[in-house]
Enzyme design. Structure first.
Site, PDB file in Angstrom:
ATOM      1  N   SER A 280      -1.394   6.180  13.177  1.00 47.63           N
ATOM      2  CA  SER A 280      -0.710   5.220  12.313  1.00 47.63           C
ATOM      3  C   SER A 280      -1.487   3.929  12.173  1.00 47.63           C
ATOM      4  O   SER A 280      -2.266   3.552  13.050  1.00 47.63           O
ATOM      5  CB  SER A 280       0.679   4.929  12.899  1.00 47.63           C
ATOM      6  OG  SER A 280       1.311   3.878  12.220  1.00 47.63           O
ATOM      7  N   GLY A 281      -1.209   3.230  11.068  1.00 52.69           N
ATOM      8  CA  GLY A 281      -1.729   1.881  10.877  1.00 52.69           C
ATOM      9  C   GLY A 281      -0.775   0.831  11.418  1.00 52.69           C
ATOM     10  O   GLY A 281      -1.045  -0.371  11.293  1.00 52.69           O
ATOM     11  N   ASP A 282       0.331   1.255  11.988  1.00 44.95           N
ATOM     12  CA  ASP A 282       1.315   0.339  12.559  1.00 44.95           C
ATOM     13  C   ASP A 282       1.962   1.037  13.756  1.00 44.95           C
ATOM     14  O   ASP A 282       1.385   1.981  14.288  1.00 44.95           O
ATOM     15  CB  ASP A 282       2.343  -0.068  11.490  1.00 44.95           C
ATOM     16  CG  ASP A 282       2.900  -1.478  11.715  1.00 44.95           C
ATOM     17  OD1 ASP A 282       3.186  -1.808  12.885  1.00 44.95           O
ATOM     18  OD2 ASP A 282       3.046  -2.239  10.742  1.00 44.95           O
ATOM     19  N   ASP A 283       3.138   0.598  14.155  1.00 45.05           N
ATOM     20  CA  ASP A 283       3.786   1.209  15.310  1.00 45.05           C
ATOM     21  C   ASP A 283       4.037   2.694  15.061  1.00 45.05           C
ATOM     22  O   ASP A 283       4.516   3.089  13.997  1.00 45.05           O
ATOM     23  CB  ASP A 283       5.124   0.519  15.591  1.00 45.05           C
ATOM     24  CG  ASP A 283       4.964  -0.966  15.874  1.00 45.05           C
ATOM     25  OD1 ASP A 283       3.989  -1.332  16.555  1.00 45.05           O
ATOM     26  OD2 ASP A 283       5.821  -1.747  15.415  1.00 45.05           O
ATOM     27  N   SER A 314      -2.911   4.319  17.583  1.00 40.72           N
ATOM     28  CA  SER A 314      -2.691   3.175  16.696  1.00 40.72           C
ATOM     29  C   SER A 314      -3.406   1.964  17.278  1.00 40.72           C
ATOM     30  O   SER A 314      -2.830   1.209  18.060  1.00 40.72           O
ATOM     31  CB  SER A 314      -1.197   2.893  16.533  1.00 40.72           C
ATOM     32  OG  SER A 314      -1.000   1.817  15.642  1.00 40.72           O
TER      33      SER A 314
END
Length: 494
Positions: A280-283, A314
């Site tokens: 992911s690019g976030d959580d 991540s």
């Protein structure tokens, strides 16, 4: 063959006039061509029937696990679907679901998405319904904004995340539903998010980007055994819902893609997330419950959440985040047997002045971490607000946070624990933890602690003075099982 036959025929008709010969030639040629065409048509028909027979054979032996099986089914092709990756299937999906919805009171229905690339805009699900993606089926999200309906802002947020106004509908959407299954043979849903990421970076959005799957005000939800890639923003967003199982998902997005959270249970009760792999690019997973004064007013917590056997990558975010939008409260979260690789932090608590709400009764055990910036990270100053109307006296309560049985390697910092002045984070317990700090960071301050209180035991490197060692401390983890853990899948067939 035809040329030899024609030459022989011409030799035996030399006494005929030229015009008569040509008529015979044309007649023979046309008969031959018609014969070839007929043969092609017959063979094509046979091939189609063979292909259809093969698909039917595959369906006949297809079994899958679900909270409920269905009595009726239909293929997207039955409703005009075209799986060429170019033709829009928005009408086909909506027509299929509308027609299949009539079976809700008669054993429910399944919409089968066969192999192919099915381009579509958003569509809405119905109750007592299964969306089933066969192997090699790909649902492609349209990049034509005209295909995306607009929805009002979420009441617990008060504004859109990307822009103050409303938001685009999620690709797969449902509200006020009961008994919904989204599953398959590891078929793929591709959000084609690059279009939306580009607009986000260029600050061209007037509405919040769509989520990939969003289910609202619903009960008995299963999302399982699929590959989800490149969502415009959050991938899976159950909100204001209960009795949710998310299982066996592979979720993939570029690690620099904006806000591509994997699974975000939001003001939900009884949620089970297990056996997922997330890049992911976030959580990777984030529990939420509303934003500042809007979340406080809506007042619906996320509670009774179980997360097991998840692997996360991540580099810029958390494996599991609690908040930062947590104004309705987060209570009774059980995290167990998780792996993080090249991830910024493990289980992170994010809050701020103005949030209100609570984060309490958090139980974490069995973490395997490799290449982390922070093993433990709690933040009381995550200060993004929907507007300036938040109450600065609305302080969050963060208490009863338990970690045990953690192994971490190649770590930059062991912990960054920052409570709020006059509102410390309390009841923190950390036991049986081994952290191997990167050789380049061993001289750095490993435990940075302010406005926190709790105890530790058998933790390496030694924690900060605000978390003194207490011998024989074994941090809590519940022995009971939540009701959602006892839900058994049935074996269904197509």
């Amino acid at each position: 063959m035809f040329v030899s036959f024609l030459q022989e025929k011409l030799k035996t008709t030399t006494s005929l006039c030229y015009s008569h010969t040509m008529k015979q030639f044309l007649h023979l040629r046309n008969n031959y061509v018609l014969g070839v065409i007929s043969l092609i048509v017959i063979l094509g028909s046979v091939n189609v029937k063979v292909a259809e027979s093969r698909v039917q054979s595959e369906l006949a032996k297809t079994e899958y696990s679900a909270i409920n099986c269905r009595k009726h089914s239909g293929s997207l092709k039955d409703f005009g679907g075209v799986g060429d990756g170019k033709t829009s299937n928005t009408k086909a999906f909506n027509s299929a679901i509308s027609k299949l919805s009539q079976y809700g009171s008669d054993g429910g229905s399944t919409l089968i998405v066969p192999p192919g690339k099915w381009l579509t805009g958003p569509f809405n699900l119905t109750s007592h319904f299964t969306l089933f993606l066969m192997k090699d089926a790909v649902i492609l999200a349209s990049q034509n904004e005209l295909e995306w309906p607009h929805l009002p802002i979420l009441p617990s947020y008060g504004r859109g995340r990307d822009a103050p106004g409303g938001r685009f509908s999620s690709l797969i959407f449902g509200t006020n539903l009961t008994d919904v299954v989204i599953t398959g043979q590891n078929g793929t849903i591709d959000g084609q998010g690059s279009y939306w990421w580009d607009k986000f970076h260029k600050k061209q959005l007037t509405l919040t980007r769509p989520y990939m799957i969003e289910i609202m005000y619903s009960d008995q939800i299963q999302i399982s055994d699929l590959t989800l890639i490149n969502s415009p923003t959050w991938f899976v967003h159950p909100i204001y819902s209960s009795n949710i199982i998310v299982k066996g998902l592979t979720i993939l997005a570029p690690v620099d893609s904006p806000n591509t959270d994997g699974i975000n249970p939001d003001s939900c009760t009884n949620t089970r997330i297990e056996d997922c792999y997330i890049v992911s690019g976030d959580d990777c997973i984030s529990a939420k419950s509303g934003w500042d004064e809007y979340g406080i007013k809506f007042g619906k917590p996320t509670q009774h959440l179980v997360i097991k056997r998840v692997t996360c990558i991540s580099p810029d975010s958390a494996m599991v985040a609690l908040g930062s939008e947590m104004s309705g409260g987060i209570d009774d979260v059980r995290v167990e047997d998780l792996t993080a690789i090249n991830t910024e932090s493990a289980v992170r608590i994010k809050s701020a002045v103005g949030r209100g709400g609570f984060v309490k009764n958090i139980f974490v055990r069995g973490l395997n971490l490799n290449t982390m910036k922070y093993v433990f990270w709690m933040t009381g100053s995550y200060g993004q607000h929907p507007d300036n109307n938040y109450d600065p006296k609305a302080l969050p309560t963060v208490t009863g946070i338990n970690f045990k049985d953690v192994v971490a390697k190649n770590v930059t910092y062991s912990a960054k624990l920052e409570g709020i002045s006059n509102d410390p984070f309390t009841g923190i317990c950390i036991s049986n933890v081994t952290i191997e700090v990167s050789a380049l960071k061993k001289k750095k301050l490993q435990w940075n602690c302010t406005d926190v209180a709790g105890v530790t035991n058998n933790v390496t490197p030694p924690p900060c003075a605000l978390l003194p060692q207490k011998e024989k401390t074994d941090c809590a983890f519940p022995n009971d099982k939540l009701p959602i853990e006892g839900v058994q899948f049935k074996t269904c067939s197509l």
